[in-house]
Design a protein around this motif. Structure first.
Motif, PDB file in Angstrom:
ATOM      1  N   PRO A  10       0.944  -1.195  -0.152  1.00 42.75           N
ATOM      2  CA  PRO A  10      -0.104   0.013   0.167  1.00 42.75           C
ATOM      3  C   PRO A  10       0.846   1.361  -0.119  1.00 42.75           C
ATOM      4  CG  PRO A  10       0.243  -0.821   2.328  1.00 42.75           C
ATOM      5  CD  PRO A  10       1.131  -1.899   1.195  1.00 42.75           C
ATOM      6  N   CYS A  11       0.388   2.453  -0.273  1.00 48.65           N
ATOM      7  CA  CYS A  11       1.091   3.641  -0.278  1.00 48.65           C
ATOM      8  C   CYS A  11       1.353   3.958   1.181  1.00 48.65           C
ATOM      9  CB  CYS A  11       0.113   4.675  -0.822  1.00 48.65           C
ATOM     10  SG  CYS A  11      -1.217   5.172   0.165  1.00 48.65           S
ATOM     11  N   ILE A 175      -7.867  -1.655   4.447  1.00 45.26           N
ATOM     12  CA  ILE A 175      -7.765  -0.497   3.935  1.00 45.26           C
ATOM     13  C   ILE A 175      -8.122  -0.609   2.119  1.00 45.26           C
ATOM     14  CG2 ILE A 175      -5.951   1.416   3.164  1.00 45.26           C
ATOM     15  CD1 ILE A 175      -4.559   0.822   5.571  1.00 45.26           C
ATOM     16  N   PHE A 176      -9.029   0.007   1.549  1.00 44.40           N
ATOM     17  CA  PHE A 176      -9.202   0.353   0.379  1.00 44.40           C
ATOM     18  C   PHE A 176      -8.766   1.415  -0.346  1.00 44.40           C
ATOM     19  CE2 PHE A 176     -12.297  -2.580   2.583  1.00 44.40           C
ATOM     20  CZ  PHE A 176     -12.199  -3.568   1.922  1.00 44.40           C
ATOM     21  N   THR A 177      -8.670   1.546  -1.837  1.00 41.13           N
ATOM     22  CA  THR A 177      -8.572   2.548  -2.458  1.00 41.13           C
ATOM     23  C   THR A 177      -9.727   2.323  -3.811  1.00 41.13           C
ATOM     24  OG1 THR A 177      -6.721   1.755  -3.947  1.00 41.13           O
ATOM     25  CG2 THR A 177      -6.205   2.953  -1.963  1.00 41.13           C
ATOM     26  N   ASN A 207     -12.874  19.188   5.521  1.00 36.74           N
ATOM     27  CA  ASN A 207     -11.820  19.757   4.828  1.00 36.74           C
ATOM     28  C   ASN A 207     -12.387  19.956   3.297  1.00 36.74           C
ATOM     29  OD1 ASN A 207      -9.719  19.558   6.586  1.00 36.74           O
ATOM     30  ND2 ASN A 207      -9.421  17.437   5.874  1.00 36.74           N
ATOM     31  N   GLY A 208     -13.367  20.641   3.323  1.00 43.99           N
ATOM     32  CA  GLY A 208     -14.139  21.289   2.015  1.00 43.99           C
ATOM     33  C   GLY A 208     -14.574  19.890   1.233  1.00 43.99           C
ATOM     34  N   GLY A 209     -14.991  18.529   1.907  1.00 40.33           N
ATOM     35  CA  GLY A 209     -15.497  17.359   1.092  1.00 40.33           C
ATOM     36  C   GLY A 209     -14.652  16.639   0.689  1.00 40.33           C
ATOM     37  N   THR A 210     -13.160  16.986   0.879  1.00 37.61           N
ATOM     38  CA  THR A 210     -12.270  15.670   0.559  1.00 37.61           C
ATOM     39  C   THR A 210     -11.814  14.771   1.528  1.00 37.61           C
ATOM     40  OG1 THR A 210     -10.334  17.352   1.870  1.00 37.61           O
ATOM     41  CG2 THR A 210     -10.927  17.862  -0.573  1.00 37.61           C
ATOM     42  N   SER A 211     -12.578  14.757   2.531  1.00 45.12           N
ATOM     43  CA  SER A 211     -12.384  13.997   3.848  1.00 45.12           C
ATOM     44  C   SER A 211     -14.005  13.636   4.508  1.00 45.12           C
ATOM     45  CB  SER A 211     -11.579  14.160   5.041  1.00 45.12           C
ATOM     46  OG  SER A 211     -10.329  14.313   4.454  1.00 45.12           O
ATOM     47  N   SER A 212     -13.940  12.526   4.698  1.00 46.21           N
ATOM     48  CA  SER A 212     -15.372  12.062   5.537  1.00 46.21           C
ATOM     49  C   SER A 212     -15.012  10.984   6.637  1.00 46.21           C
ATOM     50  CB  SER A 212     -16.511  11.546   4.600  1.00 46.21           C
ATOM     51  OG  SER A 212     -17.608  11.274   5.029  1.00 46.21           O
ATOM     52  N   MET A 213     -15.990  11.072   7.851  1.00 45.52           N
ATOM     53  CA  MET A 213     -15.785  10.035   8.724  1.00 45.52           C
ATOM     54  C   MET A 213     -17.097   9.625   9.210  1.00 45.52           C
ATOM     55  SD  MET A 213     -13.801  10.311  12.508  1.00 45.52           S
ATOM     56  CE  MET A 213     -14.738  11.683  13.166  1.00 45.52           C
ATOM     57  N   LEU A 214     -17.368   8.363   9.247  1.00 45.08           N
ATOM     58  CA  LEU A 214     -18.428   7.700   9.778  1.00 45.08           C
ATOM     59  C   LEU A 214     -18.049   6.886  11.061  1.00 45.08           C
ATOM     60  CD1 LEU A 214     -19.769   6.193   6.508  1.00 45.08           C
ATOM     61  CD2 LEU A 214     -20.258   8.189   7.140  1.00 45.08           C
ATOM     62  N   THR A 215     -19.060   6.988  11.939  1.00 46.30           N
ATOM     63  CA  THR A 215     -18.662   6.114  13.159  1.00 46.30           C
ATOM     64  C   THR A 215     -20.255   5.331  13.390  1.00 46.30           C
ATOM     65  OG1 THR A 215     -19.807   7.962  14.749  1.00 46.30           O
ATOM     66  CG2 THR A 215     -17.180   7.543  14.165  1.00 46.30           C
ATOM     67  N   THR A 226     -12.860   6.033   7.827  1.00 49.65           N
ATOM     68  CA  THR A 226     -12.299   7.311   7.412  1.00 49.65           C
ATOM     69  C   THR A 226     -12.213   7.478   5.830  1.00 49.65           C
ATOM     70  OG1 THR A 226     -10.305   6.656   7.687  1.00 49.65           O
ATOM     71  CG2 THR A 226     -11.300   7.889   9.713  1.00 49.65           C
ATOM     72  N   ILE A 227     -12.620   8.268   5.059  1.00 50.07           N
ATOM     73  CA  ILE A 227     -12.591   8.295   3.732  1.00 50.07           C
ATOM     74  C   ILE A 227     -11.772   9.627   3.189  1.00 50.07           C
ATOM     75  CG2 ILE A 227     -13.863   8.140   1.486  1.00 50.07           C
ATOM     76  CD1 ILE A 227     -16.198   7.111   3.171  1.00 50.07           C
ATOM     77  N   ASN A 228     -10.783   9.728   2.534  1.00 53.78           N
ATOM     78  CA  ASN A 228     -10.151  10.643   2.128  1.00 53.78           C
ATOM     79  C   ASN A 228      -9.472  10.626   0.650  1.00 53.78           C
ATOM     80  OD1 ASN A 228      -9.245  12.015   4.919  1.00 53.78           O
ATOM     81  ND2 ASN A 228      -8.748   9.847   5.327  1.00 53.78           N
ATOM     82  N   LYS A 229      -9.418  11.860   0.023  1.00 53.08           N
ATOM     83  CA  LYS A 229      -9.026  11.842  -1.309  1.00 53.08           C
ATOM     84  C   LYS A 229      -7.625  12.061  -1.270  1.00 53.08           C
ATOM     85  CE  LYS A 229     -10.276  12.357  -5.749  1.00 53.08           C
ATOM     86  NZ  LYS A 229     -10.804  11.046  -6.635  1.00 53.08           N
ATOM     87  N   ASN A 230      -6.721  11.118  -1.949  1.00 53.71           N
ATOM     88  CA  ASN A 230      -5.343  11.406  -2.228  1.00 53.71           C
ATOM     89  C   ASN A 230      -5.014  11.442  -3.483  1.00 53.71           C
ATOM     90  OD1 ASN A 230      -5.004  11.016   0.558  1.00 53.71           O
ATOM     91  ND2 ASN A 230      -5.436   8.642   0.271  1.00 53.71           N
ATOM     92  N   MET A 231      -4.726  12.662  -4.165  1.00 50.59           N
ATOM     93  CA  MET A 231      -4.557  12.797  -5.429  1.00 50.59           C
ATOM     94  C   MET A 231      -5.545  12.263  -6.357  1.00 50.59           C
ATOM     95  SD  MET A 231      -1.532  14.523  -5.506  1.00 50.59           S
ATOM     96  CE  MET A 231      -0.964  14.420  -6.699  1.00 50.59           C
ATOM     97  N   GLN A 232      -5.208  11.337  -7.072  1.00 53.61           N
ATOM     98  CA  GLN A 232      -6.230  10.686  -8.114  1.00 53.61           C
ATOM     99  C   GLN A 232      -6.916   9.614  -7.379  1.00 53.61           C
ATOM    100  OE1 GLN A 232      -6.791  12.044 -11.193  1.00 53.61           O
ATOM    101  NE2 GLN A 232      -5.140  13.599 -10.557  1.00 53.61           N
TER     102      GLN A 232
END
Length: 246
Positions: A10-11, A175-177, A207-215, A226-232
């Protein structure tokens, strides 16, 4: 990180987040004790303090055990110590990695690895055993079980699936992408988890829609996604812990 042919690399950002954070299986069940295994003994060098990192952990379905140590012994002397210990082992390898040393060998069903590095006090390292040499089904079957149970959106790739045990808990981190947006991922996962009987406690976009967290919660199980936008790409880290029922 460890000798494990089941592990897809993984990255580094995702591994930094997930390092030794563990979660239990997606479905609800009574917490079980860690499976009993006869991991081989790997000695620490002289003048060392040894501590547990993971008494038992499954990395992408492969059982592992990991210890760490800190020693006042200089790395040159620690290297000599492990040269002597490893030299008669099967498939012995040694290589220099940066300013440290990496040793490996096969002991029965296990691949044992020792990683050394220099510290101000002397040296430190990790001692790991990984059951990669046992015949427990085909590689295809093992790979198919990685990430199984979590409702990731279609097109997702599972990079890592780690299960570990602590007193009274069983933990799992997956961890998924994928290429979908944060919003699309969050909407799909939220709907699927509710269908599976989970209760949504928090749904926060930051972060302006670039991250999200569900509990979420289900019985004695708790999950954070946790969901995060990383580049592409978009990364999804599912971290859940099941507590032993009273």
């Amino acid at each position: 990180m460890y000798s494990n042919f089941f592990l897809q690399k993984p990255c580094s950002e995702l591994f930094s987040y997930a390092a030794f954070v563990w979660l239990c299986c997606i479905t609800s069940f009574a917490v079980a004790d860690a499976p009993k295994r006869d991991f081989p003994f790997i000695p620490s060098p002289p003048q060392a303090t040894t501590y547990w990192i993971a008494n038992y952990v499954e990395q992408n379905t492969t059982p592992m055990q990991i210890k760490g140590f800190d020693s006042t012994l200089k790395i040159a002397d620690a290297t000599k110590f492990y040269d002597t210990w490893f030299k008669d082992k099967q498939l012995y390898t040694r290589k220099t990695v940066g300013d440290g040393e990496l040793f490996g060998a096969k002991l029965g069903l296990y691949q044992v690895t020792v990683k050394l590095k220099t510290t101000q006090a002397g040296s430190s390292g990790t001692l790991s055993s990984s059951a990669i040499h046992e015949d427990v089904g085909s590689l295809k079957e093992r790979l198919a079980s990685i990430g199984k149970g979590f409702p990731a959106p279609t097109g997702s790739t599972c990079l890592s699936d780690v299960v570990s045990y602590d007193p009274g808990t069983k933990n799992r981190v997956i961890i998924f992408t994928n290429q979908q947006s944060v919003e699309t991922n969050a909407l799909y996962i939220r709907e699927q988890m509710i269908k599976l009987g989970w209760t949504l406690n928090q749904d926060q976009t930051i972060n302006g829609g670039t991250s999200s967290m569900l509990t979420l919660r289900k019985g004695s199980s708790e999950m954070m996604v946790t969901i995060n936008k990383n580049m592409q790409e978009t990364s999804i880290v599912s971290s859940q812990t099941d507590l032993d029922s009273p």
